[in-house]
Design a protein around this motif. Structure first.
Motif, PDB file in Angstrom:
ATOM      1  N   UNK A   1     -72.544  84.355 -27.375  1.00 29.12           N
ATOM      2  CA  UNK A   1     -72.989  83.215 -26.333  1.00 29.12           C
ATOM      3  C   UNK A   1     -74.126  83.979 -25.426  1.00 29.12           C
ATOM      4  N   UNK A   2     -74.438  85.124 -24.990  1.00 29.72           N
ATOM      5  CA  UNK A   2     -75.416  85.409 -24.476  1.00 29.72           C
ATOM      6  C   UNK A   2     -76.787  85.508 -25.054  1.00 29.72           C
TER       7      UNK A   2
ATOM      8  N   UNK B   1     -81.929  82.689 -25.960  1.00 30.03           N
ATOM      9  CA  UNK B   1     -82.767  81.983 -26.931  1.00 30.03           C
ATOM     10  C   UNK B   1     -83.115  80.546 -26.560  1.00 30.03           C
ATOM     11  N   UNK B   2     -81.954  79.795 -26.058  1.00 28.46           N
ATOM     12  CA  UNK B   2     -82.407  78.418 -25.656  1.00 28.46           C
ATOM     13  C   UNK B   2     -82.445  78.152 -24.271  1.00 28.46           C
ATOM     14  N   UNK B   3     -82.021  79.039 -23.451  1.00 31.02           N
ATOM     15  CA  UNK B   3     -82.217  78.709 -22.110  1.00 31.02           C
ATOM     16  C   UNK B   3     -83.201  79.756 -21.358  1.00 31.02           C
ATOM     17  N   UNK B   4     -83.160  80.914 -21.704  1.00 28.36           N
ATOM     18  CA  UNK B   4     -84.135  81.905 -21.086  1.00 28.36           C
ATOM     19  C   UNK B   4     -83.154  82.929 -20.187  1.00 28.36           C
TER      20      UNK B   4
ATOM     21  N   UNK C   1     -86.733  68.605 -27.130  1.00 29.14           N
ATOM     22  CA  UNK C   1     -85.327  69.245 -27.460  1.00 29.14           C
ATOM     23  C   UNK C   1     -84.701  70.338 -26.545  1.00 29.14           C
ATOM     24  N   UNK C   2     -85.590  71.011 -25.788  1.00 27.64           N
ATOM     25  CA  UNK C   2     -85.338  71.888 -24.776  1.00 27.64           C
ATOM     26  C   UNK C   2     -84.497  71.334 -23.932  1.00 27.64           C
ATOM     27  N   UNK C   3     -83.773  72.342 -23.082  1.00 25.33           N
ATOM     28  CA  UNK C   3     -82.861  71.765 -21.796  1.00 25.33           C
ATOM     29  C   UNK C   3     -83.833  72.050 -20.523  1.00 25.33           C
TER      30      UNK C   3
END
Length: 166
Positions: free
Chosen positions: A19-20, A25-28, A112-114
């Motif tokens: 999860x980390x 990778x996705x959120x920083x 596509x990024x949050x």
């Protein structure tokens, strides 16, 4: 009426590492300690609790920070868009974000990024969304007062996830 969690349990070290890695990778640099994480599931969401605070959630298959986490631990680590009052109110009713409501883009992101959605008057996050265009395009559209949907609203105050974790 929001659903309830069917299961809630402590994550294994291996699951926490996975999860980390995904979050990084996705959120920083997510403000989570990663020491004592719990996972809770409902019919629609998987929520990850750090020290009792619902920090991350899977919404429509996308890993996002919860508004609770952004409100309590800050949001400047995530790219965000600043929106006018009209856009804030629309986001609070579940609407997707249109270009004319954007006042400023902070940080860079790809389609596509949050991203966090922040009210310009209160400087408080009012939503979490998925970018439908990159930061440069959205910034240009906002400057030119272009029309069109630019961010898909994934989480806002009062939605089912909010009710579930409040």
């Amino acid at each position: 009426m929001p659903g309830k969690f069917s299961t809630r349990y402590k994550l294994s070290k291996k699951a926490v590492k996975q999860l980390a890695d995904e979050a990084k990778a996705r959120l920083g640099n997510v403000p989570v300690t990663w020491d004592d994480l719990e996972e809770a599931r409902s019919s629609d969401y998987t929520v990850y609790f750090d020290a009792g605070l619902a920090c991350l959630a899977r919404v429509r298959g996308v890993l996002i920070p919860t508004l609770m986490c952004l409100l309590r631990r800050g949001f400047s680590w995530l790219p965000y868009v600043v929106v006018d009052r009209g856009a804030s109110q629309a986001i609070g009713r579940g609407a997707d974000l249109m270009a004319p409501g954007i006042r400023k883009v902070v940080g860079t992101f790809k389609e596509g990024d949050v991203v966090a959605i922040v009210d310009e008057q209160s400087n408080v996050p009012v939503g979490v969304g998925r970018a439908l265009k990159d930061s440069e395009t959205i910034s240009q559209m906002a400057k030119e007062k272009s029309k069109g949907k630019v961010i898909e609203n994934l989480h806002y105050p009062g939605d089912q996830l909010w009710k579930l974790i409040s």
